[in-house]
Design an enzyme around this catalytic site. Structure first.
Site, PDB file in Angstrom:
ATOM      1  N   ASP A 156      -1.484   3.581   6.059  1.00 48.70           N
ATOM      2  CA  ASP A 156      -2.471   3.606   7.144  1.00 48.70           C
ATOM      3  C   ASP A 156      -1.997   2.754   8.395  1.00 48.70           C
ATOM      4  O   ASP A 156      -2.447   3.264   9.562  1.00 48.70           O
ATOM      5  CB  ASP A 156      -3.903   2.929   6.635  1.00 48.70           C
ATOM      6  CG  ASP A 156      -4.835   4.050   6.224  1.00 48.70           C
ATOM      7  OD1 ASP A 156      -4.365   5.105   5.879  1.00 48.70           O
ATOM      8  OD2 ASP A 156      -5.909   3.585   6.187  1.00 48.70           O
ATOM      9  N   LYS A 165       5.670  -7.396  -4.296  1.00 51.69           N
ATOM     10  CA  LYS A 165       5.222  -8.682  -4.271  1.00 51.69           C
ATOM     11  C   LYS A 165       6.131  -9.765  -5.441  1.00 51.69           C
ATOM     12  O   LYS A 165       5.158 -10.299  -5.985  1.00 51.69           O
ATOM     13  CB  LYS A 165       3.655  -8.744  -4.167  1.00 51.69           C
ATOM     14  CG  LYS A 165       3.144 -10.311  -3.851  1.00 51.69           C
ATOM     15  CD  LYS A 165       3.477 -10.471  -2.392  1.00 51.69           C
ATOM     16  CE  LYS A 165       2.722 -12.024  -2.166  1.00 51.69           C
ATOM     17  NZ  LYS A 165       3.141 -12.415  -0.692  1.00 51.69           N
ATOM     18  N   TYR A 208      -4.721   1.008  -9.345  1.00 52.65           N
ATOM     19  CA  TYR A 208      -5.782   2.183  -9.261  1.00 52.65           C
ATOM     20  C   TYR A 208      -5.992   2.668 -10.689  1.00 52.65           C
ATOM     21  O   TYR A 208      -7.048   3.479 -10.716  1.00 52.65           O
ATOM     22  CB  TYR A 208      -5.157   3.432  -8.531  1.00 52.65           C
ATOM     23  CG  TYR A 208      -5.452   3.427  -7.075  1.00 52.65           C
ATOM     24  CD1 TYR A 208      -4.809   2.163  -6.168  1.00 52.65           C
ATOM     25  CD2 TYR A 208      -5.973   4.201  -6.308  1.00 52.65           C
ATOM     26  CE1 TYR A 208      -5.063   2.118  -4.812  1.00 52.65           C
ATOM     27  CE2 TYR A 208      -6.025   4.158  -4.863  1.00 52.65           C
ATOM     28  CZ  TYR A 208      -5.857   3.007  -4.292  1.00 52.65           C
ATOM     29  OH  TYR A 208      -5.963   2.905  -2.847  1.00 52.65           O
ATOM     30  N   ASP A 233      -0.909   2.585  -0.135  1.00 47.78           N
ATOM     31  CA  ASP A 233      -2.093   2.989   0.392  1.00 47.78           C
ATOM     32  C   ASP A 233      -2.413   2.351   1.820  1.00 47.78           C
ATOM     33  O   ASP A 233      -2.836   2.940   2.899  1.00 47.78           O
ATOM     34  CB  ASP A 233      -3.208   2.879  -0.403  1.00 47.78           C
ATOM     35  CG  ASP A 233      -4.549   3.083   0.016  1.00 47.78           C
ATOM     36  OD1 ASP A 233      -4.683   4.215   0.840  1.00 47.78           O
ATOM     37  OD2 ASP A 233      -5.630   2.324   0.013  1.00 47.78           O
ATOM     38  N   ASP A 271       3.797  -8.393   2.417  1.00 52.81           N
ATOM     39  CA  ASP A 271       3.239  -9.060   3.574  1.00 52.81           C
ATOM     40  C   ASP A 271       4.242  -9.066   4.669  1.00 52.81           C
ATOM     41  O   ASP A 271       3.880  -8.850   5.872  1.00 52.81           O
ATOM     42  CB  ASP A 271       2.700 -10.413   3.287  1.00 52.81           C
ATOM     43  CG  ASP A 271       3.860 -11.409   2.523  1.00 52.81           C
ATOM     44  OD1 ASP A 271       4.748 -10.725   1.990  1.00 52.81           O
ATOM     45  OD2 ASP A 271       3.459 -12.611   2.185  1.00 52.81           O
TER      46      ASP A 271
HETATM   47  C1  IPM Z   1      -5.684   7.919   0.364  1.00 54.44           C
HETATM   48  C2  IPM Z   1      -6.928   7.294   0.109  1.00 54.44           C
HETATM   49  C3  IPM Z   1      -7.687   7.095  -1.267  1.00 54.44           C
HETATM   50  C4  IPM Z   1      -6.626   6.342  -1.763  1.00 54.44           C
HETATM   51  C5  IPM Z   1      -8.868   7.291  -1.579  1.00 54.44           C
HETATM   52  C6  IPM Z   1      -9.848   7.808  -0.666  1.00 54.44           C
HETATM   53  C7  IPM Z   1      -9.270   7.148  -3.064  1.00 54.44           C
HETATM   54  O1  IPM Z   1      -7.333   6.321   0.978  1.00 54.44           O
HETATM   55  O2  IPM Z   1      -5.175   8.948  -0.144  1.00 54.44           O
HETATM   56  O3  IPM Z   1      -5.035   6.868   0.945  1.00 54.44           O
HETATM   57  O4  IPM Z   1      -6.943   5.161  -1.734  1.00 54.44           O
HETATM   58  O5  IPM Z   1      -5.544   6.615  -2.498  1.00 54.44           O
HETATM   59 MN    MN Z   2      -5.712   5.322   1.936  1.00 59.06          MN
END
Ligand code: IPM
Ligand code: MN
Length: 365
Positions: free
Chosen positions: A252, A192, A143, A248, A224
């Site tokens: 999710d 990884k 990032y 990240d 993975d």
């Molecule tokens: C998160 C979001 C952010 C990230 C984006 C919006 C930059 O997906 O906070 O998880 O990738 O960190």
């Molecule tokens: Mn995210």
């Protein structure tokens, strides 16, 4: 009575609705506990681009620095999607993380008992429960690494670089181990290392820091494999520490297996003494913005994390968490967590404002 300064960044989409509900909950907590929360509002994201031409105005950074903590709604939306990378709304988030030095992102993924039916995994897996804390490195890796475009003999090429220093890995490792010490003392480091040199350094460093925490059982998974194990045996995870991008993605995935991304809070923390930033992990959900449909619970639970981590008010934090548990147990649901099931409590569909009101009422009982 103690006074606390809270910088609020409502942002875009459903951000203003969920932060409004959260402010109301915090006001109610202040009344009950006798503290005072002073809120200041700042621009960031798409709304800031429209007002000032830039996603993260200097005044916002300064306002956050002067506060005890930052509460953020969400940023982004389709109308800003085609802007160049450096003035996209997401730059505001990355800029705040970088400017405030918020290197540790804490994302708890909990399957609330009342929402077990919302878990998309097999019921036999869901009934064992899910209670994981992700510790995601937030100011390094791909990032923030070197990136760019260049001409090659084959034509244009773009690149992003994953780089981690020992210092960066050590500090996030300590955050992970400290978190594990407060919980079941199990830490899983995700990397990884079978492919990436940065992951090999990551793993070596984890192993070295582990010597400072002999009570914590450390294991390592490749990313993975980790993504599979989270679905197969989520109950066996306690604390997961990982890089910026892997965190990240995996957080999710964890949000989905706990039923709804509308439920999960987060804390972003830096060195002691710097203000932490608290935000729901969901995005700005432009499709439902302004319709009183958004789930404010992730933002409200983020405020609970703020009370715990930045303001040192653990019993007030617990007051909010218990109120949320009660409202869910009573069957109240926003659209994202509403599902009909004959065996469960009768559920009642509510909007953003009513959900926040219900949490406030549950505080007082
Ligand atoms: C998160 C979001 C952010 C990230 C984006 C919006 C930059 O997906 O906070 O998880 O990738 O960190
Ligand atoms: Mn995210």
């Amino acid at each position: 009575m103690t006074k606390y300064q809270i910088a609020v960044i409502p942002g875009d989409g459903i951000g203003p609705e969920v932060t409004n509900g959260t402010r109301a909950v915090l006001e109610a907590v202040a009344k009950i506990s006798g503290h005072e929360f002073q809120f200041t509002e700042w621009l960031a994201g798409g709304i800031a681009i429209d007002a000032t031409g830039e996603p993260l105005p200097a005044a916002t950074i300064a306002g956050c620095r002067k506060s005890d903590a930052v509460l953020l709604g969400a940023v982004g939306g389709p109308q800003w999607d085609n802007l160049p990378g450096d003035i996209r709304p997401e730059r505001a988030l990355l800029g705040l993380r970088g400017e405030l030095g918020l290197y540790a992102n804490i994302r708890p993924a909990v399957l609330h008992e009342a929402l077990a039916g919302a878990c998309p995994l097999h019921p036999q897996i869901a009934e064992r429960g899910i209670d994981i804390v992700f510790v995601r490195e937030l100011t390094g890796g791909i990032y923030f690494g070197e990136r760019g475009r260049r001409d090659t003999q084959q034509g244009e090429e773009a690149y992003d670089t994953e780089a981690y220093s020992v210092t960066e890995v050590e500090r996030i490792a300590r955050t992970g181990f400290e978190m594990a010490m407060k919980r079941k003392r199990r830490l899983t480091s995700v990397d990884k290392a079978n492919v990436l040199e940065s992951s090999r350094l990551w793993r070596e460093t984890m192993l070295r820091v582990a010597e400072e925490y002999p009570e914590v059982e450390l294991d390592h998974l490749y990313v993975d494999n980790a993504s599979m194990q989270l679905i197969k045996r989520p109950d066996e995870f306690d604390v997961v520490v990982t890089t910026n991008m892997f965190g990240d993605i995996l957080s999710d995935e964890a949000a989905m297996i706990t039923g709804s991304i509308g439920m999960l809070p987060s804390a972003s923390l830096g060195a002691p003494g710097t203000p932490g930033m608290y935000e729901p992990i969901h995005g700005s959900a432009p499709d439902i913005a302004g319709q009183d449909k958004a789930n404010p619970l992730a933002a409200i639970l983020s405020a609970a994390m703020m009370l715990k981590f930045s303001l040192n008010l653990p019993s007030e934090a617990a007051m909010i968490e218990n109120a949320v548990t009660k409202v869910l147990a009573d069957g109240f649901r926003t659209g994202d967590i509403y599902q009909y099931s004959e065996n469960e409590t009768v559920q009642q569909l509510v909007g953003t404002r009513q959900m926040s009101e219900l949490v406030i009422q549950a505080l007082e009982t």
